[in-house]
Write a protein that holds these residues in place. Sequence first.
Motif, PDB file in Angstrom:
ATOM      1  N   LEU A  15      -5.866   6.216   6.351  1.00  0.00           N
ATOM      2  CA  LEU A  15      -6.063   4.848   5.864  1.00  0.00           C
ATOM      3  C   LEU A  15      -7.415   4.687   5.180  1.00  0.00           C
ATOM      4  N   SER A  16      -8.439   5.339   5.706  1.00  0.00           N
ATOM      5  CA  SER A  16      -9.764   5.239   5.079  1.00  0.00           C
ATOM      6  C   SER A  16      -9.778   5.908   3.706  1.00  0.00           C
ATOM      7  N   GLU A  17      -8.910   6.921   3.521  1.00  0.00           N
ATOM      8  CA  GLU A  17      -8.818   7.610   2.228  1.00  0.00           C
ATOM      9  C   GLU A  17      -7.820   6.940   1.289  1.00  0.00           C
ATOM     10  N   GLY A  18      -7.162   5.876   1.748  1.00  0.00           N
ATOM     11  CA  GLY A  18      -6.207   5.170   0.912  1.00  0.00           C
ATOM     12  C   GLY A  18      -4.882   5.892   0.748  1.00  0.00           C
ATOM     13  N   ARG A  19      -4.557   6.803   1.642  1.00  0.00           N
ATOM     14  CA  ARG A  19      -3.324   7.587   1.533  1.00  0.00           C
ATOM     15  C   ARG A  19      -2.206   6.896   2.323  1.00  0.00           C
ATOM     16  N   LEU A  20      -1.766   5.785   1.803  1.00  0.00           N
ATOM     17  CA  LEU A  20      -0.776   4.984   2.516  1.00  0.00           C
ATOM     18  C   LEU A  20       0.588   5.658   2.578  1.00  0.00           C
ATOM     19  N   THR A  21       0.969   6.350   1.521  1.00  0.00           N
ATOM     20  CA  THR A  21       2.269   7.029   1.531  1.00  0.00           C
ATOM     21  C   THR A  21       2.326   8.053   2.659  1.00  0.00           C
ATOM     22  N   ALA A  22       1.246   8.813   2.824  1.00  0.00           N
ATOM     23  CA  ALA A  22       1.181   9.787   3.921  1.00  0.00           C
ATOM     24  C   ALA A  22       1.194   9.080   5.271  1.00  0.00           C
ATOM     25  N   ALA A  23       0.506   7.944   5.350  1.00  0.00           N
ATOM     26  CA  ALA A  23       0.475   7.175   6.601  1.00  0.00           C
ATOM     27  C   ALA A  23       1.872   6.689   6.969  1.00  0.00           C
ATOM     28  N   PHE A  24       2.622   6.222   5.960  1.00  0.00           N
ATOM     29  CA  PHE A  24       3.998   5.784   6.222  1.00  0.00           C
ATOM     30  C   PHE A  24       4.840   6.958   6.730  1.00  0.00           C
ATOM     31  N   GLY A  25       4.581   8.140   6.210  1.00  0.00           N
ATOM     32  CA  GLY A  25       5.315   9.315   6.656  1.00  0.00           C
ATOM     33  C   GLY A  25       5.044   9.634   8.119  1.00  0.00           C
ATOM     34  N   VAL A  26       3.790   9.500   8.520  1.00  0.00           N
ATOM     35  CA  VAL A  26       3.438   9.737   9.927  1.00  0.00           C
ATOM     36  C   VAL A  26       4.173   8.752  10.830  1.00  0.00           C
ATOM     37  N   LEU A  27       4.219   7.494  10.408  1.00  0.00           N
ATOM     38  CA  LEU A  27       4.885   6.477  11.223  1.00  0.00           C
ATOM     39  C   LEU A  27       6.394   6.695  11.250  1.00  0.00           C
ATOM     40  N   ASP A  28       6.963   7.144  10.145  1.00  0.00           N
ATOM     41  CA  ASP A  28       8.392   7.504  10.132  1.00  0.00           C
ATOM     42  C   ASP A  28       8.682   8.583  11.170  1.00  0.00           C
ATOM     43  N   ASN A  29       7.841   9.618  11.185  1.00  0.00           N
ATOM     44  CA  ASN A  29       8.023  10.717  12.138  1.00  0.00           C
ATOM     45  C   ASN A  29       7.875  10.230  13.574  1.00  0.00           C
ATOM     46  N   ALA A  30       6.921   9.310  13.780  1.00  0.00           N
ATOM     47  CA  ALA A  30       6.707   8.782  15.127  1.00  0.00           C
ATOM     48  C   ALA A  30       7.945   8.044  15.616  1.00  0.00           C
TER      49      ALA A  30
END
Length: 287
Positions: A15-30
Amino acid sequence: MNDNIKMFEDMERLLSEGRLTAAFGVLDNAIMTYPGLRQFAGELERLRQGYGYMSGYALQGLPDPGLAESYADIVEGVWSLVDAMVRQVRLKDAPTLYFNTLRYELATPGDSVPALMGEYGSVSQKLSLAALAEDPARAVREFSLQAEQLEKRLFNRIWTMYPLGAADESALRDALADKSLPVYFKSLLVSAVLMGLMEQLDERRLMLLMDAYASDEADVSVRALCALLLGLWLYRGRHMTSRLRNRLAALKEMPGWVRDVRMATMQYVRSRDTERITRKFNEEVIP
């Protein structure tokens, strides 16, 4: 760290790097990994769609003065979702006092804050009239015990609620403004609000602390200010909504704000120095 919690450990960096797409992927996996998180799938999709619309608009190169605010709101929405997911995962077996208390509170859902506050107001009124009872000493003991039990119930309920609902916020606000309730009880409420805030960021808790600081009861005001400053520091990296910014700006216009903040900050600094000296004394001087 619990394996189910480890899946969120990269979220702050993403989130600090602005990588929201990757963040959404982590939450999908969770959500796919942990069945208890499926309840958050709808909110995750809403945030993803909001980010998609915002990105599409930005790619068109059209001027949008609200773009930065919209982006910050989405990032904060993701943070709030992560907080809620981590809380849900830890709810199962985290051994801390907070989660032990939370599990008990969830098992007694009928005790809402407004209902408990109504009971406490009634008992407090009876206690104030106990001297007129046929047996004053017995009445004082009886009503004091009831009041103490309700204070404990309210503290635990307010401490562990997340997020505070509108009805809960209203009941707390009314209690803090009620001149018939004892000051120590209002201070207890402020402490419960702070302890819950230390677990998760909650806008309503910050708003309550800001309003409690404006109280004309000194004990409540001072405690609320210290709690507010601690909360603002804990979440200094998080996005503050326009509602919070406007309320904080209004507080800064109060005559005693600068003086009070300076005094509270100095006390925090002194307390930290006291801890350092005490630790040095215990670890080096006494041995």
